[in-house]
Design an enzyme around this catalytic site. Structure first.
Site, PDB file in Angstrom:
ATOM      1  N   LYS A 125    -104.735 -73.702 -16.179  1.00 35.70           N
ATOM      2  CA  LYS A 125    -103.588 -72.938 -15.930  1.00 35.70           C
ATOM      3  C   LYS A 125    -103.668 -72.381 -14.541  1.00 35.70           C
ATOM      4  O   LYS A 125    -102.650 -71.628 -14.001  1.00 35.70           O
ATOM      5  CB  LYS A 125    -103.433 -71.718 -16.883  1.00 35.70           C
ATOM      6  N   LYS A 160     -99.822 -65.713 -22.436  1.00 37.88           N
ATOM      7  CA  LYS A 160    -100.949 -66.273 -23.131  1.00 37.88           C
ATOM      8  C   LYS A 160    -102.308 -65.964 -22.154  1.00 37.88           C
ATOM      9  O   LYS A 160    -102.322 -65.692 -20.966  1.00 37.88           O
ATOM     10  CB  LYS A 160    -100.914 -67.734 -22.917  1.00 37.88           C
ATOM     11  N   ARG A 210     -97.173 -84.187 -23.974  1.00 36.27           N
ATOM     12  CA  ARG A 210     -98.649 -84.520 -23.247  1.00 36.27           C
ATOM     13  C   ARG A 210     -98.262 -85.841 -22.366  1.00 36.27           C
ATOM     14  O   ARG A 210     -97.973 -86.881 -23.296  1.00 36.27           O
ATOM     15  CB  ARG A 210     -99.603 -84.473 -24.233  1.00 36.27           C
ATOM     16  N   ARG A 224     -95.034 -83.574 -28.871  1.00 35.96           N
ATOM     17  CA  ARG A 224     -95.498 -82.542 -29.782  1.00 35.96           C
ATOM     18  C   ARG A 224     -94.392 -81.430 -30.042  1.00 35.96           C
ATOM     19  O   ARG A 224     -94.070 -80.655 -29.230  1.00 35.96           O
ATOM     20  CB  ARG A 224     -96.768 -81.910 -29.209  1.00 35.96           C
ATOM     21  N   ARG A 232     -95.508 -72.601 -30.641  1.00 38.21           N
ATOM     22  CA  ARG A 232     -96.438 -73.407 -30.195  1.00 38.21           C
ATOM     23  C   ARG A 232     -96.336 -74.784 -30.692  1.00 38.21           C
ATOM     24  O   ARG A 232     -96.329 -75.052 -31.920  1.00 38.21           O
ATOM     25  CB  ARG A 232     -97.877 -72.983 -30.306  1.00 38.21           C
ATOM     26  N   ASP A 272     -98.834 -81.109 -19.462  1.00 38.52           N
ATOM     27  CA  ASP A 272     -97.799 -80.691 -20.369  1.00 38.52           C
ATOM     28  C   ASP A 272     -96.628 -80.636 -19.551  1.00 38.52           C
ATOM     29  O   ASP A 272     -96.518 -79.664 -18.590  1.00 38.52           O
ATOM     30  CB  ASP A 272     -98.254 -79.516 -21.039  1.00 38.52           C
ATOM     31  N   GLU A 280     -98.870 -77.251 -17.662  1.00 37.04           N
ATOM     32  CA  GLU A 280    -100.242 -77.249 -17.626  1.00 37.04           C
ATOM     33  C   GLU A 280    -100.631 -78.413 -17.116  1.00 37.04           C
ATOM     34  O   GLU A 280    -100.132 -79.548 -17.270  1.00 37.04           O
ATOM     35  CB  GLU A 280    -101.061 -77.014 -18.853  1.00 37.04           C
ATOM     36  N   ASN A 282    -104.278 -80.471 -17.716  1.00 30.72           N
ATOM     37  CA  ASN A 282    -105.434 -80.303 -18.584  1.00 30.72           C
ATOM     38  C   ASN A 282    -106.537 -81.442 -17.906  1.00 30.72           C
ATOM     39  O   ASN A 282    -106.297 -82.515 -18.082  1.00 30.72           O
ATOM     40  CB  ASN A 282    -105.229 -80.885 -19.926  1.00 30.72           C
TER      41      ASN A 282
END
Length: 312
Positions: A125, A160, A210, A224, A232, A272, A280, A282
């Site tokens: 993040k 978050k 993703r 997703r 979420r 993401d 994001e 990752n």
């Protein structure tokens, strides 16, 4: 044949059906590589030697409980390995950071994937904030006055923790919701770090995509879709996965961040994207490759090992 040690949460605890580390182990085994398994809590530094309590492992694409066999564990010098896969899940805390410092001592003689210093300097993040033009309006702070002003400006917001994972601790607050003050109290009690506050993106109802990137190249998307009544979309909390081709905007985002990923020698990355926005990047233990293959997409574990072997 490569000697490969996998640093991960214990293999008995994973869900083999959806675990990307497990997919990587299956592919390594299929290529004839020698696999060792160890958990991060067994890492040790003495003098110049970084060691771990590791056991030979054989994996099988079977249901949980039948998916692995472990041999006798022994303490090994990790510098004797060709590759270490650093695949334990966050939270990205001081323990995680300390482990990257230990693995720094063997990399790159032993190839650590992804490179520990790069992972340490690129929390998911935080790294994404290098690309503000690609992100939704975002604020990183503990300052209540700034948070309330941000909420007044943008209405619906997401709050978050900065170093969480899997959707844990992610809250959606609608405009007019009176729980913000209480939520901030809760965050202040549980997190020493600043928080991340973002403008809520209604496109999340269509899914949080993703996108898997290998060696800077985008491969495939896994959309997703949040469950009813859930903001979420993470699969850990009931998000419904579906294969998704990459849009023109997705490819623009991937092209914009690719130089930064290649500069850091990031082999396996998952970003993401919600609507037109990057949310994001990752780099610790990206997931999704089992689902992509199961839905008819490419076998990304093959691509990951192609990239690793190219470096060895």
């Amino acid at each position: 044949m490569l000697k490969v040690a996998v640093q991960m949460d214990h293999v008995a605890t994973i869900n083999p059906r959806g675990d990307s580390t497990f997919a990587m182990m299956l592919e390594a085994q299929a290529r004839g590589h020698q696999l060792l398994h160890y958990t991060p809590d067994t890492l040790a530094l003495r003098g110049n030697m970084v060691s771990a309590l590791a056991a030979p492992i054989t994996v099988a694409d079977k249901p949980k409980g039948e998916h692995f066999t472990l041999g006798e564990a022994a303490r090994i010098d990790l510098s004797t390995q060709d590759v270490v896969l650093m695949r334990q899940d966050p939270p990205f805390d001081m323990n995680y950071i300390t482990l990257t410092h230990l693995l720094d001592k063997i990399h790159p003689k032993t190839l650590v994937v992804n490179p520990p210093a790069a992972v340490r300097n690129a929390p998911e993040k935080i790294l994404v904030t290098d690309f503000p033009e690609l992100m939704p309006p975002t604020l990183v702070t503990r300052d209540r006055e700034l948070i309330h002003a941000f909420r007044k400006e943008h209405g619906n917001i997401i709050v978050k923790p900065l170093y969480g994972n899997g959707g844990a601790g992610v809250f959606f607050l609608q405009e007019g919701d009176h729980n913000l003050a209480s939520l901030l109290e809760l965050f202040e009690q549980n997190y020493r770090e600043p928080f991340m506050i973002q403008k809520y993106l209604p496109d999340v109802r269509k899914g949080d995509k993703r996108i898997i990137i290998i060696d800077g190249e985008p491969i495939m998307g896994l959309n997703r879709v949040p469950a009813d009544g859930e903001a979420r979309s993470n699969m850990h909390v009931g998000g419904r996965p579906e294969l998704s081709e990459l849009t023109k905007r997705d490819l623009e985002i991937c092209a914009a961040i690719a130089p930064a990923l290649r500069e850091r020698d990031m082999i396996f990355v998952g970003i993401d994207v919600i609507g037109d926005y990057l949310t994001e990047i990752n780099v610790t233990s990206p997931t999704g490759i089992r689902e992509i293959k199961r839905f008819g997409g490419p076998d990304i574990a093959v691509m990951i090992w192609d990239a690793i072997e190219k470096r060895r």
